[in-house]
Scaffold this active site. Structure first.
Site, PDB file in Angstrom:
ATOM      1  N   GLU A  57       0.914  -1.154   0.067  1.00  0.00           N
ATOM      2  CA  GLU A  57       0.009   0.013   0.182  1.00  0.00           C
ATOM      3  C   GLU A  57       0.764   1.398  -0.062  1.00  0.00           C
ATOM      4  O   GLU A  57       0.925   2.131   1.087  1.00  0.00           O
ATOM      5  CB  GLU A  57      -0.967  -0.131   1.342  1.00  0.00           C
ATOM      6  CG  GLU A  57      -1.946  -1.003   1.006  1.00  0.00           C
ATOM      7  CD  GLU A  57      -3.256  -0.807   2.235  1.00  0.00           C
ATOM      8  OE1 GLU A  57      -4.353  -1.010   1.616  1.00  0.00           O
ATOM      9  OE2 GLU A  57      -2.909  -0.607   3.112  1.00  0.00           O
ATOM     10  N   GLU A 102      -6.339  -6.280  -2.057  1.00  0.00           N
ATOM     11  CA  GLU A 102      -6.954  -6.453  -0.678  1.00  0.00           C
ATOM     12  C   GLU A 102      -8.385  -5.827  -0.881  1.00  0.00           C
ATOM     13  O   GLU A 102      -8.731  -5.007  -1.491  1.00  0.00           O
ATOM     14  CB  GLU A 102      -6.171  -5.623   0.403  1.00  0.00           C
ATOM     15  CG  GLU A 102      -4.679  -5.847   0.694  1.00  0.00           C
ATOM     16  CD  GLU A 102      -4.314  -4.954   1.941  1.00  0.00           C
ATOM     17  OE1 GLU A 102      -5.237  -4.317   2.612  1.00  0.00           O
ATOM     18  OE2 GLU A 102      -3.199  -4.956   1.999  1.00  0.00           O
TER      19      GLU A 102
END
Length: 379
Positions: free
Chosen positions: A145, A255
């Site tokens: 991320e 995700e």
């Protein structure tokens, strides 16, 4: 089944869950979580790796004990079942995401060039260890991320979309990891993963700057998409369609999750009301998500998500990875423990904020979303 389609599950906490009493069932029969998930189409396991998730006394930071030994143990289980795996480098000793990208303890005080070399060396070292243990990953994510960069402060991107020299450091750090993968085995595909999958401006800016600053090439763009944080499925669709055409990369929703209940959530989460996140505790966020927090709502969401990915042009939508599909609310497996709270300098305690978003209920029973996932793979 769609060619080159990944039905992935992040199972990074699985060993800890099992060690602390977690058990898994499908249609009333107890079984191994990986075997159950494989029966519903899982063909990729994602495992996060933290550099040194221990304090000076050797006490684990918890949250799955995501050191190399844990990763290797889970990777070996996946391989034995014929399931591929994705190695997710965090380049941190604990959680790394858009809100925190801590430099590992061993790398503190390094300048940008030294950090670049450390990323290369560490990546190469870990991959060699994987080869020695006969579990070379099928895919590698260089960072986790990375929307706001990595290895802060030198790799911290400024807020508000401001362009700064930090993008040069981010490109250099990520590229060092990619070069290490290429030098190890050129055929292993690499993913670069951002959060906020509905934010097209973020993805255009980030990847435009990455390439403008000489970033190494890669194969997959990973997107996090949580409906309670990252906009509507229409926004995800628009972003994926645009970046598929703009960059020509394969896309994976790296995700994703959706809640199946609100029952007892706060008790498992163990946070004060002011600290809670997501639609599970904020009515204004829940109201914006067009799916109820129920087993059927979770199943409907997954079916619609898969449909969005399939619609990405030129076949570049390549699947999803469900985040922590088996993180049951067992004792001693929360977001952080006493050792990690001391490390991150937060009071805690932290329970399992994801207890109501797994693909098994609180008792470990497979949920209807798994049937929806399996049925959506064939068309």
């Amino acid at each position: 089944m769609m060619n080159n389609w990944f039905t992935g599950m992040d199972l990074s906490t699985l060993l800890a869950v099992e060690k602390n009493g977690g058990r898994f069932y499908d249609k009333g029969q107890q079984g191994d979580a990986m075997e159950i998930l494989r029966a519903y189409g899982m063909n990729l396991v994602r495992l996060r790796l933290w550099n040194d998730p221990f304090d000076e006394d050797g006490t684990s930071y918890g949250a799955g004990d995501c050191d190399i030994e844990t990763v290797l143990a889970l990777a070996k289980r996946a391989k034995k079942l014929g399931i591929g795996w994705l190695l997710d480098f965090h380049y941190s000793d604990f959680w790394a995401d858009p809100g925190k990208q801590r430099v590992p303890k061993a790398w503190r005080g390094m300048n940008a060039k030294e950090l670049e070399q450390a990323v290369y060396d560490y990546t190469a070292q870990i991959l060699e260890r994987c080869r020695a243990e006969d579990v070379v990953p099928q895919m590698v994510a260089v960072g986790n991320e990375l929307s706001n960069g990595l290895l802060w402060p030198l790799g911290k991107l400024p807020p508000g979309g401001v362009i700064s020299d930090a993008y040069k450091n981010v490109a250099a750090f990520v590229s060092a990891g990619i070069r290490a993968v290429r030098d190890f085995e050129s055929g292993i595909p690499v993913m670069i993963h951002l959060d906020n999958g509905g934010n097209n401006e973020l993805y255009r800016r980030w990847f435009d700057q990455y390439f403008a600053n000489g970033g190494e090439d890669f194969e997959y763009i990973g997107l996090s998409y949580y409906p309670f944080w990252h906009g509507s499925l229409d926004m995800l669709q628009a972003n994926m369609n645009d970046i598929a055409r703009r960059y020509g990369k394969k896309l994976i929703v790296a995700e994703v999750s959706m809640g199946f209940t609100m029952e007892d959530y706060a008790a498992y989460e163990k946070l004060a009301a002011s600290e809670r996140k997501g639609m599970a505790t904020k009515p204004e966020i829940a109201a914006a998500v067009p799916y109820p927090m129920s087993p059927q709502g979770q199943a409907d969401f997954m079916r619609d998500l898969i449909d969005v990915i399939k619609k990405v042009p030129d076949g570049l939508g390549c699947g999803f990875i469900y985040w922590e599909a088996a993180w049951l609310p067992v004792p001693n497996v929360g977001w952080a423990n006493a050792a990690s709270c001391a490390y991150i300098q937060e009071p805690g305690p932290y329970g399992n904020e994801w207890a109501n978003q797994a693909l098994f209920d609180y008792e470990g029973n497979a949920l209807p979303a798994l049937e929806a996932i399996a049925s959506s793979m064939y068309f």
